[in-house]
Enzyme design. Sequence first.
Site, short mmCIF file in Angstrom:
data_model
loop_
_atom_site.label_atom_id
_atom_site.label_comp_id
_atom_site.label_asym_id
_atom_site.label_seq_id
_atom_site.Cartn_x
_atom_site.Cartn_y
_atom_site.Cartn_z
N HIS A 80 -9.37 4.44 -48.44
CA HIS A 80 -8.75 3.46 -48.19
C HIS A 80 -9.79 2.40 -47.91
O HIS A 80 -10.39 1.78 -47.70
CB HIS A 80 -8.04 3.88 -47.03
CG HIS A 80 -6.62 5.26 -46.52
ND1 HIS A 80 -5.88 5.64 -46.38
CD2 HIS A 80 -6.44 5.52 -48.07
CE1 HIS A 80 -5.44 5.58 -46.93
NE2 HIS A 80 -5.48 6.35 -47.80
N TYR A 209 -0.60 1.06 -37.95
CA TYR A 209 -0.90 1.06 -36.77
C TYR A 209 0.81 -0.16 -36.35
O TYR A 209 0.76 -1.11 -36.97
CB TYR A 209 -1.84 0.35 -36.06
CG TYR A 209 -2.64 1.23 -36.94
CD1 TYR A 209 -3.32 1.68 -37.54
CD2 TYR A 209 -3.31 2.33 -35.64
CE1 TYR A 209 -4.47 2.16 -37.64
CE2 TYR A 209 -5.09 2.69 -35.47
CZ TYR A 209 -5.00 3.18 -36.65
OH TYR A 209 -6.36 3.71 -36.61
N PRO A 302 -8.20 7.57 -28.88
CA PRO A 302 -8.21 7.61 -30.25
C PRO A 302 -7.63 6.55 -31.50
O PRO A 302 -7.41 6.72 -32.07
CB PRO A 302 -6.91 8.99 -31.30
CG PRO A 302 -6.26 8.98 -29.50
CD PRO A 302 -7.18 8.29 -28.70
N LYS A 306 -12.81 6.55 -33.80
CA LYS A 306 -13.92 6.32 -32.84
C LYS A 306 -14.81 7.73 -32.72
O LYS A 306 -15.62 7.80 -33.36
CB LYS A 306 -14.27 5.34 -32.44
CG LYS A 306 -14.15 4.20 -32.59
CD LYS A 306 -15.07 3.56 -33.93
CE LYS A 306 -14.43 2.24 -34.71
NZ LYS A 306 -15.05 2.63 -36.20
N TYR A 392 -13.90 -1.37 -36.77
CA TYR A 392 -12.95 -0.35 -37.88
C TYR A 392 -13.60 0.47 -38.67
O TYR A 392 -13.64 1.71 -38.78
CB TYR A 392 -11.41 -0.75 -38.44
CG TYR A 392 -10.17 0.28 -38.48
CD1 TYR A 392 -9.59 0.49 -37.42
CD2 TYR A 392 -10.05 1.09 -39.40
CE1 TYR A 392 -8.52 1.76 -37.18
CE2 TYR A 392 -9.50 2.36 -39.42
CZ TYR A 392 -8.23 2.88 -38.50
OH TYR A 392 -7.77 3.55 -39.05
P1 FAD Z 1 -16.22 18.87 -30.10
O1 FAD Z 1 -15.47 18.60 -31.14
O2 FAD Z 1 -15.05 19.16 -29.21
O3 FAD Z 1 -16.95 20.28 -29.82
C1 FAD Z 1 -17.96 20.43 -28.89
C2 FAD Z 1 -18.21 22.07 -28.69
O4 FAD Z 1 -18.33 22.81 -27.58
C3 FAD Z 1 -16.65 23.04 -29.17
O5 FAD Z 1 -15.84 23.72 -30.23
C4 FAD Z 1 -16.85 23.22 -27.62
O6 FAD Z 1 -15.64 24.90 -27.74
C5 FAD Z 1 -18.05 24.40 -27.43
N1 FAD Z 1 -18.47 23.83 -25.71
C6 FAD Z 1 -17.76 24.02 -24.96
N2 FAD Z 1 -17.95 24.08 -23.87
C7 FAD Z 1 -18.72 25.28 -23.92
C8 FAD Z 1 -19.49 26.02 -23.37
N3 FAD Z 1 -19.54 26.12 -22.34
N4 FAD Z 1 -20.44 27.09 -24.14
C9 FAD Z 1 -20.73 26.95 -25.47
N5 FAD Z 1 -19.92 25.64 -26.31
C10 FAD Z 1 -19.13 25.29 -25.57
N6 FAD Z 1 -10.81 11.66 -33.21
C11 FAD Z 1 -10.48 10.35 -33.77
O7 FAD Z 1 -11.47 9.75 -33.97
N7 FAD Z 1 -8.97 10.82 -33.99
C12 FAD Z 1 -8.69 11.12 -33.30
O8 FAD Z 1 -6.95 11.79 -33.92
C13 FAD Z 1 -8.41 12.92 -32.54
N8 FAD Z 1 -7.81 12.78 -32.07
C14 FAD Z 1 -8.29 14.07 -31.40
C15 FAD Z 1 -7.43 15.42 -30.30
C16 FAD Z 1 -7.81 15.96 -29.36
C17 FAD Z 1 -6.88 17.16 -29.09
C18 FAD Z 1 -9.08 15.97 -29.78
C19 FAD Z 1 -9.95 16.87 -27.51
C20 FAD Z 1 -10.13 14.90 -29.22
C21 FAD Z 1 -9.69 14.40 -30.58
N9 FAD Z 1 -10.30 12.84 -31.25
C22 FAD Z 1 -10.16 12.28 -32.30
C23 FAD Z 1 -11.85 13.10 -31.25
C24 FAD Z 1 -13.20 13.98 -31.40
O9 FAD Z 1 -12.45 15.41 -32.49
C25 FAD Z 1 -13.92 14.09 -31.29
O10 FAD Z 1 -14.78 13.11 -30.82
C26 FAD Z 1 -14.89 15.05 -31.71
O11 FAD Z 1 -14.94 16.53 -32.29
C27 FAD Z 1 -16.49 15.13 -30.90
O12 FAD Z 1 -17.08 16.17 -31.80
P2 FAD Z 1 -17.95 17.00 -30.62
O13 FAD Z 1 -19.07 17.59 -31.50
O14 FAD Z 1 -18.81 15.77 -30.35
O15 FAD Z 1 -17.00 17.18 -29.22
C1 PHB Z 2 -5.67 10.42 -37.58
O1 PHB Z 2 -5.36 10.60 -38.28
O2 PHB Z 2 -5.15 11.81 -36.44
C2 PHB Z 2 -6.20 9.12 -36.73
C3 PHB Z 2 -5.65 8.34 -37.89
C4 PHB Z 2 -6.19 6.87 -36.97
C5 PHB Z 2 -6.96 7.09 -35.75
C6 PHB Z 2 -5.83 7.93 -34.78
C7 PHB Z 2 -5.85 9.50 -35.13
O3 PHB Z 2 -6.43 5.43 -35.08
#
Ligand code: FAD
Ligand code: PHB
Length: 399
Positions: A80, A209, A302, A306, A392
């Site tokens: 995009h 948005y 979200p 980021k 962004y």
């Molecule tokens: P995570 O993806 O959370 O991975 C952490 C891992 O550690 C998980 O698999 C978990 O099971 C594991 N873990 C936890 N505790 C333990 C333990 N005790 N022992 C072993 N393993 C463990 N970001 C965006 O940019 N746009 C979005 O739309 C967006 N939507 C989101 C929706 C939700 C519901 C959530 C929770 C987050 C969202 N985010 C979004 C944020 C984005 O998904 C996260 O920033 C990203 O997943 C971070 O990656 P990570 O690997 O640091 O953490």
């Molecule tokens: C998404 O596609 O889930 C999404 C995209 C942009 C955002 C947040 C979530 O700012």
Amino acid sequence: MTPSPVLEERTRVAIIGAGPSGMLLAHLLAQRGVESVVLESRSEEYVASRIRAGILEQSTVDLLREAGLAGRLDREAQEHRGIYLQWPEERHHLDFVALTGRTVHVYGQTEVQKDLVAARTAAGQRVHYEIGDTALHDLESDHPSVTFTDRAGRARRVAAEVVVGCDGSFGPSRAAVPEAARRTWEKTYPYSWLGILADVAPSTDELIYAWHPDGFAMHSMRSSTVSRLYLQVPNGTDVDDWSDDRIWEALATRLGHGQDGWQLTPGPVTEKSVLPMRSFVQTPMRHGRLFLAGDAGHIVPPTGAKGLNLAVADVGLLAPALAAWLVDGDRRPAEAYAETALRRVWRCTHFSWWMTSMLHTSGDPFDAQLQLSQLRWVASSEAGATGLAENYAGLPIGF
Ligand code: FAD
Ligand code: PHB
């Protein structure tokens, strides 16, 4: 009966969490000759199917390409040029390419995760899924370790030179930093997002948005046949109070169905959930031989897309820093990690807060006028638009 002995395993880096930050770190370390073990409390299928982020900024795509992880991304993701900013009667396109020379890609976190798991599986990565009782030990010594109970119920210990907490917002790593040595900053918001995934072609070519007196709405997507949409809802909203019809009606109103002939096409909803919003930072991102990366160290709302990008940026910095230490004996980049990563963390924390505050309605008419004034400035001034676009589409890794 004597208790069964603890099964001992040795590695250079013990990574807690097999989400995007943990699996990408394992990959980047392996490319630098550093072997690791990944420990994950959930099943491989559960981690792979979590519906989360959808937008990859330019530096994330660059890093995935350099790491040899972008084959499918380059074939399947949509690139995009920008986004639409909207409020009643007005829709403006911000062209990131014209403003900053950078683009974003639509590619779901589920897809990034699949690509990471495929690459690590092919390389024989050691991963323990479905573990319990994860505990971190001796982080201030030269011999840190992680203990856990494996899927079969056996007690295990991974002894390592470094432990990295990639265990997200609810994992044990961040709390393993002693209270006296850590500081946290936190902000909760008085609203949540109701998100849906729908089997329908997006009604827009790029993300919308939208500010609206009823609350924020966003039109995102996952592919040419799958749409992702969000509505601002009050905290504590029960997803069961929102029928599919009610959701599509609210989306149509807030996204401006009928405005200048634009139509929102509804379709079958395949997933529906409420996401609370929080900004959170814990410092330092390193304590002794424990390093924090991704959501383990910080959480953003979200609105600026980021979260995932910040997780990728953290491990993009951490992997070469750990390799410099563990392969070349140079500790300086690892010692600088916490400070270097934190600069970008605060930049993204500010940007996410700013986007959130500009677009979500609070019910205060004064705030609403300020928001509309800000939106008009961002949409019509090159300086305003460039500021949004630069943040962004993503600042370079290491900013
Ligand atoms: P995570 O993806 O959370 O991975 C952490 C891992 O550690 C998980 O698999 C978990 O099971 C594991 N873990 C936890 N505790 C333990 C333990 N005790 N022992 C072993 N393993 C463990 N970001 C965006 O940019 N746009 C979005 O739309 C967006 N939507 C989101 C929706 C939700 C519901 C959530 C929770 C987050 C969202 N985010 C979004 C944020 C984005 O998904 C996260 O920033 C990203 O997943 C971070 O990656 P990570 O690997 O640091 O953490
Ligand atoms: C998404 O596609 O889930 C999404 C995209 C942009 C955002 C947040 C979530 O700012």
